[in-house]
Design a protein around this motif. Sequence first.
Motif, PDB file in Angstrom:
ATOM      1  N   GLN A  92      -5.089   5.485  12.758  1.00 47.06           N
ATOM      2  CA  GLN A  92      -4.749   5.076  11.399  1.00 47.06           C
ATOM      3  C   GLN A  92      -3.813   6.094  10.739  1.00 47.06           C
ATOM      4  O   GLN A  92      -2.848   5.722  10.060  1.00 47.06           O
ATOM      5  N   TYR A 121       0.041   5.443   9.408  1.00 46.34           N
ATOM      6  CA  TYR A 121       0.309   5.786   8.001  1.00 46.34           C
ATOM      7  C   TYR A 121       1.427   6.828   7.900  1.00 46.34           C
ATOM      8  O   TYR A 121       2.375   6.663   7.120  1.00 46.34           O
ATOM      9  N   SER A 122       1.359   7.870   8.709  1.00 48.95           N
ATOM     10  CA  SER A 122       2.345   8.956   8.653  1.00 48.95           C
ATOM     11  C   SER A 122       3.730   8.482   9.077  1.00 48.95           C
ATOM     12  O   SER A 122       4.740   8.895   8.496  1.00 48.95           O
ATOM     13  N   ARG A 176      -4.103  12.925   4.608  1.00 50.10           N
ATOM     14  CA  ARG A 176      -4.264  12.858   6.071  1.00 50.10           C
ATOM     15  C   ARG A 176      -5.542  13.554   6.516  1.00 50.10           C
ATOM     16  O   ARG A 176      -6.257  13.081   7.403  1.00 50.10           O
ATOM     17  N   SER A 191      -4.969   5.732   0.175  1.00 50.55           N
ATOM     18  CA  SER A 191      -4.274   7.016   0.067  1.00 50.55           C
ATOM     19  C   SER A 191      -2.907   6.852  -0.581  1.00 50.55           C
ATOM     20  O   SER A 191      -2.481   7.689  -1.390  1.00 50.55           O
ATOM     21  N   ALA A 192      -2.204   5.782  -0.235  1.00 49.09           N
ATOM     22  CA  ALA A 192      -0.893   5.527  -0.839  1.00 49.09           C
ATOM     23  C   ALA A 192      -1.023   5.268  -2.339  1.00 49.09           C
ATOM     24  O   ALA A 192      -0.251   5.799  -3.150  1.00 49.09           O
ATOM     25  N   ILE A 248       2.741   0.178   2.818  1.00 43.90           N
ATOM     26  CA  ILE A 248       2.693   1.346   1.930  1.00 43.90           C
ATOM     27  C   ILE A 248       4.082   1.789   1.465  1.00 43.90           C
ATOM     28  O   ILE A 248       4.197   2.593   0.537  1.00 43.90           O
ATOM     29  N   ALA A 304       1.334  -0.401   9.065  1.00 40.23           N
ATOM     30  CA  ALA A 304       1.233   0.316   7.786  1.00 40.23           C
ATOM     31  C   ALA A 304       2.464   0.148   6.894  1.00 40.23           C
ATOM     32  O   ALA A 304       2.616   0.854   5.901  1.00 40.23           O
ATOM     33  N   TYR A 307       5.137   6.273   6.338  1.00 35.70           N
ATOM     34  CA  TYR A 307       5.367   7.168   5.197  1.00 35.70           C
ATOM     35  C   TYR A 307       6.775   7.759   5.272  1.00 35.70           C
ATOM     36  O   TYR A 307       7.413   8.016   4.253  1.00 35.70           O
ATOM     37  N   SER A 337      -8.769   1.986   3.625  1.00 38.11           N
ATOM     38  CA  SER A 337      -8.177   2.970   4.536  1.00 38.11           C
ATOM     39  C   SER A 337      -6.940   3.640   3.928  1.00 38.11           C
ATOM     40  O   SER A 337      -6.958   4.052   2.772  1.00 38.11           O
ATOM     41  N   TYR A 338      -5.844   3.730   4.698  1.00 36.47           N
ATOM     42  CA  TYR A 338      -4.660   4.476   4.269  1.00 36.47           C
ATOM     43  C   TYR A 338      -3.960   3.849   3.062  1.00 36.47           C
ATOM     44  O   TYR A 338      -3.221   4.534   2.355  1.00 36.47           O
ATOM     45  N   LYS A 339      -4.175   2.552   2.800  1.00 36.94           N
ATOM     46  CA  LYS A 339      -3.594   1.939   1.605  1.00 36.94           C
ATOM     47  C   LYS A 339      -4.148   2.616   0.345  1.00 36.94           C
ATOM     48  O   LYS A 339      -3.439   2.775  -0.653  1.00 36.94           O
TER      49      LYS A 339
END
Length: 486
Positions: A264, A268-269, A249, A404-405, A347, A344, A272, A400-402
């Motif tokens: 974003q 994502y959070s 994050r 991070s996953a 994820i 999101a 999650y 992006s956040y993908k």
Amino acid sequence: MSALQRLFKQTVVYGLATVLPRMLNFFLVPLYTTPGVLTSVAEYGKISVIFSWFVIFNVILAYGMETAFFRFFNKEKDQEAVVGTSVISLGISSFVFFALALLFQNQIAIITDIKVEYIKLVIWILLLDALVIIPFAWLRAKEQSMKYAYIKIINVVINLGLNLFFLLWLPKHSGAHFLSEQLYRPNFEINYIFISNLVSSGITLMLLASFYLKISYKFKAELWRRMLQYAFPVLIAGIAFSINETFDRILLSKMLPENIADTQIGMYSACYKLALFMTLFATAYRLGIEPFFFSHAKTVNPQKNYAYILEFFVTIGSLILLGVVVFADILKLIVIRSEEYWEAMSIVPIILLAYLFLGMYHNLSVWYKITDRTKFGAYISIFGAVVTLVLNFWLIPIISYKGSAIATLAAYGSMVVLSYYFGRKYYPIPYNIKKISAYILISLLLSLLSFYVFRANYVVGVAFLLVFMGIIYKFEKQTILSLLKR
């Protein structure tokens, strides 16, 4: 099998202590994601970044003393000295941090890019949370799991209640009552969230205050040095773990364009959180097995029980993975109240599998904890943190956040492999790798089919679940019946 029965019961109680509070806390997600409660998805993103820093500083303030406490409480004859030394050490370090943090709060705000008004609240919360580390560890070591459970539940009930009061009741009744007129401030939602956390942490410390009144404040410098020596690798591992857990994050907030970063992170959070069921199971299981590892280390052939434990975890964890994936689109309606966050959802399977691996890693970590080779825990966690950082820096600008996953999954997966590899060398445990791998692969295959081919087709999804449950029952019938006997 009696040892496994005992662990099962401990896990159920610790599950209540962890799952019920977190389920109550779970209601905070639909609260925060309900349109009109927070001003935007970006606001939820800001809160998520602040809680990411929370995790990192909580690890630093604990500096591995909780794990060291368990090890030496079961190892030393003078348990009073272990308790006293741990309490004095953490007490002094916590108040030193508190004083320095208040003194340099402006500098901390610049480094973390968090407003000073939030930093002040966070500092107080971190102090209160640090002061309950050893009291909670003592309850677990003494197997007072019910007391542990109700205090944890009270903490989150208060936190939830205050969040509902400040974010729902107060804005609707502002000016209608003297109380609401005095307390309500517009655009103060993030402050209210941390004030709720502060009050609940303070009450938790009050409920545990009797611990501080009845212990003997014996401090042994030689014992303290040995505990620190044991705890230091745990601290390094903890920092590395916090990087794996939450640093994505922070990186997203720094690496994405400023105009979309918080939004974003908010999406994502929120998505999650749908992995919460796996997280809850893994956390409850870790709380149950950590004291179990140490207390059974000197029994006859403990390796056999340790092998059973991992099989049990993977069996239930694989079932949770499939179950959450099958019903993901129903769960999102309950948990994430605004469609603005649903982008999101892709994820969810990735994070679920990542936390299944994390739970496996906690099981596999027994070898370096009971052989006092905690430096390997640090090495493995550092490797995982490096994987997290490298993949985040590489993938965030692209997907992006993908990214991070994927980084989270790769980090925990690599940690499982490394821990198993070194464990075979230093403390061989007869894990049934074929059975464990089969359960994970079957669950993963059915999950991928359900999510990407038969999405929201609940006839097929439920059929997948029933098939997998049938497979589990066929091979685990004796274990299941044994656990349910009492």
